[in-house]
Design a protein around this motif. Structure first.
Motif, mmCIF file in Angstrom:
data_model
loop_
_atom_site.group_PDB
_atom_site.id
_atom_site.type_symbol
_atom_site.label_atom_id
_atom_site.label_comp_id
_atom_site.label_asym_id
_atom_site.label_seq_id
_atom_site.Cartn_x
_atom_site.Cartn_y
_atom_site.Cartn_z
ATOM 1 N N LEU A 62 0.779 -1.237 0.000
ATOM 2 C CA LEU A 62 0.000 0.000 0.000
ATOM 3 C C LEU A 62 0.814 1.291 0.000
ATOM 4 O O LEU A 62 0.419 2.268 -0.645
ATOM 5 C CB LEU A 62 -0.950 0.010 1.202
ATOM 6 C CG LEU A 62 -2.301 -0.685 1.025
ATOM 7 C CD1 LEU A 62 -2.968 -0.861 2.375
ATOM 8 C CD2 LEU A 62 -3.193 0.134 0.111
ATOM 9 N N PRO A 63 1.942 1.383 0.719
ATOM 10 C CA PRO A 63 2.646 2.667 0.780
ATOM 11 C C PRO A 63 3.061 3.238 -0.567
ATOM 12 O O PRO A 63 3.256 4.448 -0.691
ATOM 13 C CB PRO A 63 3.873 2.350 1.648
ATOM 14 C CG PRO A 63 3.428 1.229 2.525
ATOM 15 C CD PRO A 63 2.548 0.395 1.645
ATOM 16 N N LEU A 64 3.210 2.395 -1.584
ATOM 17 C CA LEU A 64 3.630 2.899 -2.899
ATOM 18 C C LEU A 64 2.466 3.104 -3.852
ATOM 19 O O LEU A 64 2.668 3.417 -5.028
ATOM 20 C CB LEU A 64 4.658 1.952 -3.527
ATOM 21 C CG LEU A 64 6.024 1.904 -2.828
ATOM 22 C CD1 LEU A 64 6.961 0.957 -3.569
ATOM 23 C CD2 LEU A 64 6.647 3.294 -2.731
ATOM 24 N N ARG A 76 1.688 -3.416 -11.432
ATOM 25 C CA ARG A 76 2.147 -4.748 -11.043
ATOM 26 C C ARG A 76 3.304 -4.707 -10.058
ATOM 27 O O ARG A 76 3.600 -5.703 -9.389
ATOM 28 C CB ARG A 76 2.556 -5.532 -12.287
ATOM 29 C CG ARG A 76 1.392 -5.848 -13.214
ATOM 30 C CD ARG A 76 1.876 -6.407 -14.531
ATOM 31 N NE ARG A 76 2.659 -5.427 -15.279
ATOM 32 C CZ ARG A 76 3.209 -5.649 -16.466
ATOM 33 N NH1 ARG A 76 3.089 -6.848 -17.013
ATOM 34 N NH2 ARG A 76 3.893 -4.700 -17.084
ATOM 35 N N ARG A 77 3.962 -3.562 -9.951
ATOM 36 C CA ARG A 77 5.106 -3.472 -9.039
ATOM 37 C C ARG A 77 4.685 -3.582 -7.578
ATOM 38 O O ARG A 77 5.454 -4.058 -6.747
ATOM 39 C CB ARG A 77 5.850 -2.140 -9.235
ATOM 40 C CG ARG A 77 6.247 -1.839 -10.668
ATOM 41 C CD ARG A 77 7.221 -2.869 -11.228
ATOM 42 N NE ARG A 77 7.643 -2.499 -12.562
ATOM 43 C CZ ARG A 77 7.302 -3.149 -13.680
ATOM 44 N NH1 ARG A 77 6.506 -4.208 -13.600
ATOM 45 N NH2 ARG A 77 7.730 -2.747 -14.852
ATOM 46 N N THR A 189 -1.652 8.936 3.325
ATOM 47 C CA THR A 189 -2.078 8.706 1.946
ATOM 48 C C THR A 189 -2.471 10.000 1.264
ATOM 49 O O THR A 189 -2.022 10.284 0.146
ATOM 50 C CB THR A 189 -3.252 7.711 1.921
ATOM 51 O OG1 THR A 189 -2.850 6.484 2.526
ATOM 52 C CG2 THR A 189 -3.693 7.443 0.504
ATOM 53 N N GLY A 190 -3.328 10.792 1.904
ATOM 54 C CA GLY A 190 -3.780 12.025 1.278
ATOM 55 C C GLY A 190 -2.644 12.985 0.987
ATOM 56 O O GLY A 190 -2.595 13.606 -0.089
ATOM 57 N N THR A 191 -1.719 13.102 1.917
ATOM 58 C CA THR A 191 -0.578 13.997 1.710
ATOM 59 C C THR A 191 0.276 13.531 0.547
ATOM 60 O O THR A 191 0.708 14.339 -0.299
ATOM 61 C CB THR A 191 0.271 14.065 2.997
ATOM 62 O OG1 THR A 191 -0.520 14.622 4.049
ATOM 63 C CG2 THR A 191 1.503 14.936 2.792
ATOM 64 N N VAL A 413 10.856 -2.187 -9.190
ATOM 65 C CA VAL A 413 10.548 -0.885 -8.599
ATOM 66 C C VAL A 413 11.700 0.082 -8.808
ATOM 67 O O VAL A 413 11.503 1.241 -9.206
ATOM 68 C CB VAL A 413 10.228 -1.031 -7.096
ATOM 69 C CG1 VAL A 413 10.198 0.334 -6.407
ATOM 70 C CG2 VAL A 413 8.891 -1.739 -6.906
ATOM 71 N N VAL A 414 12.926 -0.382 -8.568
ATOM 72 C CA VAL A 414 14.100 0.481 -8.762
ATOM 73 C C VAL A 414 14.198 0.922 -10.225
ATOM 74 O O VAL A 414 14.485 2.098 -10.517
ATOM 75 C CB VAL A 414 15.386 -0.252 -8.323
ATOM 76 C CG1 VAL A 414 16.615 0.543 -8.746
ATOM 77 C CG2 VAL A 414 15.391 -0.462 -6.820
ATOM 78 N N VAL A 415 13.949 0.007 -11.144
ATOM 79 C CA VAL A 415 14.003 0.357 -12.568
ATOM 80 C C VAL A 415 12.971 1.435 -12.893
ATOM 81 O O VAL A 415 13.272 2.408 -13.609
ATOM 82 C CB VAL A 415 13.779 -0.892 -13.443
ATOM 83 C CG1 VAL A 415 13.569 -0.497 -14.902
ATOM 84 C CG2 VAL A 415 14.970 -1.838 -13.326
ATOM 85 N N ASP A 416 11.755 1.290 -12.369
ATOM 86 C CA ASP A 416 10.728 2.310 -12.612
ATOM 87 C C ASP A 416 11.136 3.657 -12.024
ATOM 88 O O ASP A 416 10.891 4.712 -12.622
ATOM 89 C CB ASP A 416 9.397 1.862 -12.018
ATOM 90 C CG ASP A 416 8.638 0.923 -12.935
ATOM 91 O OD1 ASP A 416 9.177 0.576 -14.004
ATOM 92 O OD2 ASP A 416 7.500 0.514 -12.589
#
Length: 462
Positions: A62-64, A76-77, A189-191, A413-416
């Motif tokens: 969720l954090p990402l 998908r990441r 999340t909102g921030t 994720v790092v690649v993105d």
């Protein structure tokens, strides 16, 4: 010993213990708490059958999710397949809607309407949380939540679509409304949605020649006196400064009084034309426990400090669904955070193992190690081990923390992230998720209370 049997609808039900008489542990939920429970259980109890019943076949990081909504990360990441991440557990795709504590059974409905059921020797309820609604007229009909991949993908397409439509409109008032984005709730999340959303729309606006002089507004509303009220004032101030520097209108002490198809009326009385309301007010415990005749505290299942349900030594609960006593703050409950959920999941697994003769049971006690808030670009706010950080250092700590915490997809994720730093974000709306598919009143974990069983259906009857 009994075995799985096939029901009249073609689905399989289970009876007794697992194969060869092994103890069966059923985990309800595949989020932070459920995932951590199952992963630890398969290590501690290699002889046991661990069954995970989840409404989705993936663990959602969720954090990402805000980075999915703003085009930084591919959806998908943040979705790690449970079958891959938990190879020694049995993954059941279904929504739990029946728990019989005396009969030791759990029943579910799968995505195609079929029914399944299994017995258990130990049960861990880790169903998590769902969107929290407030009795504000029009919100349920016109706002969208932010709890799942579908909602993030929808928001990304919606934002792109609004600016596409604004670019072709000759009505100045319509352009202004479509270029106004309202985020309700200034928590984590909102921030993050507002902070990253404004960077995304800046890029989208520049791509449209007709919008280069158009004002694009992002408003962040909260009744609290400051953004990120959960954090120390210094970190809150850091995030506030980043938001305002980027042009986000931070309205504290303010919320929505009414929402409608053409905009919102604020608690200040101001009418604000908009086509976008992102609801990040908070969460409530999953209603799965409402029909179980067990003690709850504001919707959370009451447990002792060993995560056991009183009077039910074979049932444990952890994560957002559980009212876990906070030994570091006597008289209070642990916060509904991923950090607590993950650690409670690990302890739940240890205590289940102890109840089956492996190791010793322990009480839950955990001091928060700090928080990280990803604000996009080169900005973040973090306080690892209580040390307040901002800027590039905070960004490095924040991203490092996420890579450590994620159970998979790290390289992707790092690649993105690297591609986002070097290239423009793809801005095509794919139309994969329509608004009516992600109403605010539902999310991947919504379900009927466990005491209520819907009649079984099949494809022919649908």
């Amino acid at each position: 010993m009994t075995h799985d049997t096939q029901g009249t609808d073609g689905r399989y039900t289970s009876g007794g213990r697992g194969p060869d008489g092994r103890p069966r542990v059923v985990v309800i939920g595949g989020g932070f708490a459920g995932f951590a429970t199952a992963r630890k259980l398969t290590t501690l109890l290699p002889h046991a059958e661990v069954v995970v019943v989840s409404a989705t076949d993936y663990f959602l990081y969720l954090p990402l999710l805000p980075e999915v909504a703003t085009g930084v990360l591919d959806p998908r990441r943040v979705a790690v397949p449970l079958a891959t991440a938990l190879p020694r557990a049995r993954i059941v795709l279904g929504t739990v809607d029946a728990i019989d504590l005396d009969g030791h059974t759990v029943g579910w409905t799968d995505p195609e309407g079929g029914r399944g059921e299994t017995t258990w020797d130990r049960l861990v309820i880790a169903a998590g949380s769902v969107n929290r609604l407030l009795p504000i007229p029009g919100v349920a009909e016109h706002a969208h939540g932010f709890r799942g991949v579908a909602e993030a993908v929808y928001l990304r397409d919606h934002v792109v679509r609004q600016l596409d439509l604004a670019a072709t409109s000759r009505d100045a008032a319509e352009r202004d409304a479509r270029a106004t984005f309202v985020v309700v709730g200034a928590g984590y999340t909102g921030t993050e949605v507002a902070a990253q959303g404004v960077l995304f729309t800046d890029q989208l606006r520049r791509a449209h020649r007709s919008l280069r002089d158009q004002r694009v507004r992002w408003l962040l509303l909260d009744l609290a006196p400051r953004v990120l009220p959960e954090l120390a004032p210094k970190l809150s101030a850091t995030a506030d400064q980043v938001l305002r520097r980027r042009g986000v209108e931070v309205l504290t002490g303010t919320s929505i009084e009414e929402a409608h198809s053409r905009g919102v009326r604020l608690t200040t009385g101001e009418e604000l034309p908009t086509r976008t309301i992102v609801w990040c007010v908070g969460v409530r415990p999953d209603p799965i426990v409402e029909g179980l005749d067990l003690a709850t505290d504001k919707g959370r299942l009451v447990v002792d400090d060993h995560l056991r349900v009183p009077g039910r030594s074979d049932v444990l609960a952890c994560g957002d669904i559980a009212a876990v006593p906070d030994r570091t703050r006597p008289g209070r409950l642990t916060a509904m955070t991923a950090q607590h959920a993950q650690r409670q999941g690990v302890l739940a697994a240890r205590n289940v193992a102890a109840s089956l003769g492996v190791g010793e049971a322990r009480p839950y006690s955990h001091h928060d190690l700090g928080f990280v808030v990803e604000l996009g670009g080169r900005d973040a706010a973090a306080n690892p081990l209580g040390i307040p950080l901002s800027g590039l250092l905070a960004t490095a700590v924040t991203r490092g923390y996420h890579l450590i915490a994620m159970p998979g997809n790290r390289i992707r994720v790092v690649v993105d992230w690297l591609l986002d730093a070097a290239l423009r974000r793809p801005a095509a709306q794919l139309g994969l998720v329509r608004g009516n598919a992600v109403p605010l009143t539902t999310c991947p974990t919504d379900r009927h209370p466990a005491g209520h069983r819907e009649p079984a259906t099949n494809d022919a009857a649908r």
